[in-house]
Design an enzyme around this catalytic site. Structure first.
Site, PDB file in Angstrom:
ATOM      1  N   THR A 117     -23.466  15.447  39.866  1.00  0.00           N
ATOM      2  CA  THR A 117     -22.879  15.468  38.535  1.00  0.00           C
ATOM      3  C   THR A 117     -23.296  14.256  37.711  1.00  0.00           C
ATOM      4  O   THR A 117     -23.547  13.175  38.266  1.00  0.00           O
ATOM      5  CB  THR A 117     -21.334  15.473  38.649  1.00  0.00           C
ATOM      6  OG1 THR A 117     -20.770  15.185  37.370  1.00  0.00           O
ATOM      7  CG2 THR A 117     -20.829  14.407  39.620  1.00  0.00           C
ATOM      8  N   TYR A 141     -13.824  11.559  41.342  1.00  0.00           N
ATOM      9  CA  TYR A 141     -14.726  12.720  41.385  1.00  0.00           C
ATOM     10  C   TYR A 141     -16.180  12.254  41.434  1.00  0.00           C
ATOM     11  O   TYR A 141     -16.954  12.652  42.323  1.00  0.00           O
ATOM     12  CB  TYR A 141     -14.484  13.621  40.168  1.00  0.00           C
ATOM     13  CG  TYR A 141     -15.544  14.688  40.016  1.00  0.00           C
ATOM     14  CD1 TYR A 141     -15.684  15.695  40.974  1.00  0.00           C
ATOM     15  CD2 TYR A 141     -16.416  14.687  38.926  1.00  0.00           C
ATOM     16  CE1 TYR A 141     -16.669  16.657  40.852  1.00  0.00           C
ATOM     17  CE2 TYR A 141     -17.393  15.654  38.789  1.00  0.00           C
ATOM     18  CZ  TYR A 141     -17.526  16.633  39.754  1.00  0.00           C
ATOM     19  OH  TYR A 141     -18.508  17.581  39.634  1.00  0.00           O
TER      20      TYR A 141
END
Ligand code: UDP
Length: 328
Positions: A117, A141
């Site tokens: 990501t 995350y």
């Protein structure tokens, strides 16, 4: 030879499964259905309900299906949730990925494609952000994904597991043929939220922050069509199969749109003038995140087909209408 897709019942994973089957591949899906849907899976894929970190089950699948490649999507993906539940995110994203990578190495799997990501960059030091730029995640995350990147690189050095790491920017849109789309309830991502507002499923869209150092004061993001993202995975698989070296690649188009531009596009495409409320900043949002995408284009020969916000929004709208029809 078969491809194992973890998280294949989820948003991006289900598009991948369609693309692999369209290309004539054999596919096994492993998904715990925590956020995905079994109805999202096409007929041609074998489906096993389970955890990507369950080494016994994964080892059996690898042996039974002679798994040649793993495309690893299964993960928790909501940034604010990761702040509330960091240990849950490290378990699901990092610990389970470690177990999966180990099972892949032990089972002799040749190729591994990992969903990373843009969150690994945190607040990029420059825009467009390049793969070699500093990785300073600002959320658990992002950290959970960055740790998995590290494990994968180290496992490649030690055990020869060939991999491609793809760092996703803002994924949106849906299959133009209407076979798959974003179906998660209570979505927080901007295009999904705005599309729901356009169809009357939400009373308004809140704009988080209007005082950023951007042209209109709202945050800028690089929105990529889910089918172009999936195409990058297919290209990555072809690249690995022809002996490509391990590589980390951004998946974005290299241009950005502001929150207000996205909302305008959704209003135009839907013809609905929903309520928009300007509110304060959301914690942890970087002002400007745009990918330098030349490496993916050069290394994978990746050629996007939907680099156009209008198409992304129109496909998202069509999918949302389809969900509505099925719900009623
Ligand atoms: N955003 C917004 N209202 C919403 C959802 C998102 O203003 O209801 C903004 C958010 O603050 C960010 C951008 O839209 O600047 C993209 O957010 P999203 O959650 O879609 O993706 P992120 O970039 O956080 O992964």
């Amino acid at each position: 030879m078969t491809v194992l897709v973890t998280g294949g019942a989820g948003y991006i994973g289900s598009h991948m499964v369609h693309a692999l089957l369209d290309a004539g591949e054999r596919v096994v899906v492993l998904d715990d259905l925590s956020t995905g849907f079994d109805w999202a899976l096409p007929q041609g894929a074998s489906f096993v309900v389970g955890d990507a970190g369950d080494q016994t089950r994964v080892a059996r699948l690898i042996a039974e299906h002679r798994i040649e490649a793993i495309v690893h999507f299964a993960a928790s993906v909501v940034v604010p949730d990761s702040v509330r539940d960091p240990l849950g995110y490290y378990r699901n994203n990092t610990v389970n990925s470690r177990a999966l990578i180990e099972a892949a190495v032990k089972g002799g799997v040749r190729h591994f494609i990992f969903s990373s990501t843009a969150a690994v960059y945190g607040n990029p030091e420059r825009v467009p952000v390049c793969e070699g730029d500093a990785t300073v995640p600002t959320s658990p995350y992002g950290s959970s994904k960055l740790m998995t990147e590290t494990m994968l690189r180290d496992a490649t050095v030690a055990h020869g597991l060939r991999h491609v790491i793809l760092r996703y920017f803002n994924v949106a849109g849906a299959d133009p043929l209407g076979r798959a789309g974003q179906s998660t309830k209570g979505a927080t991502h901007l295009i999904k939220v705005a599309v729901e507002a356009a169809l009357g499923l939400r009373p308004k869209v809140e704009v988080f922050g209007t005082d950023y150092p951007t042209p209109d004061g709202t945050c800028v993001r690089d929105y990529i069509h889910v089918c172009d993202l999936v195409r990058a995975h297919s290209d990555a698989l072809a690249y690995l199969r022809t002996g490509g070296d391990p590589v980390t690649l951004n998946c974005g188009y290299g241009r950005g749109f502001s929150v207000l531009e996205v909302i305008d596009t959704v209003k135009r495409a839907s013809g609905a003038d929903f309520k928009v409320e300007l509110v304060g900043r959301r914690l942890g949002d970087p002002a400007w995140v745009v990918a330098a995408s030349d490496r993916a284009r050069a290394v994978l020969k990746w050629q996007p087909h939907f680099d156009d916000l209008e198409s992304i929004v129109c496909h998202a709208l069509a999918w949302e209408r389809k969900l509505l029809t099925h719900a009623s």
